[in-house]
Write a protein that holds these residues in place. Structure first.
Motif, mmCIF file in Angstrom:
data_model
loop_
_atom_site.group_PDB
_atom_site.id
_atom_site.type_symbol
_atom_site.label_atom_id
_atom_site.label_comp_id
_atom_site.label_asym_id
_atom_site.label_seq_id
_atom_site.Cartn_x
_atom_site.Cartn_y
_atom_site.Cartn_z
ATOM 1 N N VAL A 114 -2.722 -2.511 10.852
ATOM 2 C CA VAL A 114 -1.578 -2.416 9.635
ATOM 3 C C VAL A 114 -1.379 -3.850 9.848
ATOM 4 O O VAL A 114 -0.863 -4.690 8.930
ATOM 5 C CB VAL A 114 -0.794 -1.269 9.887
ATOM 6 N N ALA A 133 -3.399 6.638 0.931
ATOM 7 C CA ALA A 133 -1.768 6.479 1.580
ATOM 8 C C ALA A 133 -1.726 7.139 3.201
ATOM 9 O O ALA A 133 -1.389 6.691 4.032
ATOM 10 C CB ALA A 133 -0.988 7.179 0.970
ATOM 11 N N CYS A 134 -2.512 8.640 3.378
ATOM 12 C CA CYS A 134 -2.565 9.194 4.591
ATOM 13 C C CYS A 134 -3.363 8.091 5.708
ATOM 14 O O CYS A 134 -2.997 7.939 6.973
ATOM 15 C CB CYS A 134 -2.955 10.450 4.567
ATOM 16 N N ARG A 170 -3.854 4.933 5.540
ATOM 17 C CA ARG A 170 -2.970 3.497 5.691
ATOM 18 C C ARG A 170 -1.733 3.923 6.874
ATOM 19 O O ARG A 170 -1.811 3.181 7.639
ATOM 20 C CB ARG A 170 -2.553 3.119 4.387
ATOM 21 N N TYR A 171 -1.231 4.962 6.670
ATOM 22 C CA TYR A 171 0.016 5.251 7.401
ATOM 23 C C TYR A 171 -0.560 5.808 8.836
ATOM 24 O O TYR A 171 0.213 5.911 9.723
ATOM 25 C CB TYR A 171 1.105 6.085 6.947
ATOM 26 N N CYS A 172 -1.545 6.489 8.806
ATOM 27 C CA CYS A 172 -2.121 7.065 10.136
ATOM 28 C C CYS A 172 -3.044 6.304 10.849
ATOM 29 O O CYS A 172 -3.406 6.268 11.615
ATOM 30 C CB CYS A 172 -2.992 8.235 10.020
ATOM 31 N N ARG A 209 -1.377 -6.790 6.955
ATOM 32 C CA ARG A 209 -0.345 -7.544 6.539
ATOM 33 C C ARG A 209 -0.273 -9.012 6.738
ATOM 34 O O ARG A 209 0.088 -9.818 6.076
ATOM 35 C CB ARG A 209 0.929 -6.982 7.135
#
Length: 89
Positions: free
Chosen positions: A72, A61-62, A64-66, A76
């Motif tokens: 990203v 998760a980190c 992916r969000y960083c 998507r």
């Protein structure tokens, strides 16, 4: 019919490793039960397993969000294109 379809050396290694591992596991289980430490080992194993899984999920998760915004967006867009091509939405 195919000849030499079974590798005898590999079969021997797998059989001996399985037998040795089973015997070692039974011995360890019996020893820990006699010492009264079996429940502790099982509980600690669960804690280690669940902590590892949770840590890997957190790490993913980190990451992916960083990640940079372009990476990203491209992921998507790929998912949206794939979902749009599916028959059942």
């Amino acid at each position: 019919m195919r000849r030499r379809a079974i590798d005898p050396l590999l079969a021997l290694v797998l059989l001996s490793g399985g037998s040795f591992g089973t015997a070692l596991g039974v011995w360890t289980f019996t020893l820990l039960r006699s010492l009264g430490q079996l429940d502790l080992l099982i509980a600690m194993s669960y804690v280690i397993l669940l902590t590892t899984v949770g840590g890997l999920m957190f790490w993913r998760a980190c990451a992916r969000y960083c990640a940079p915004a372009a990476a990203v967006r491209s992921r998507r867009a790929g998912r949206a294109a794939m979902a749009g091509s599916m028959a059942c939405r």
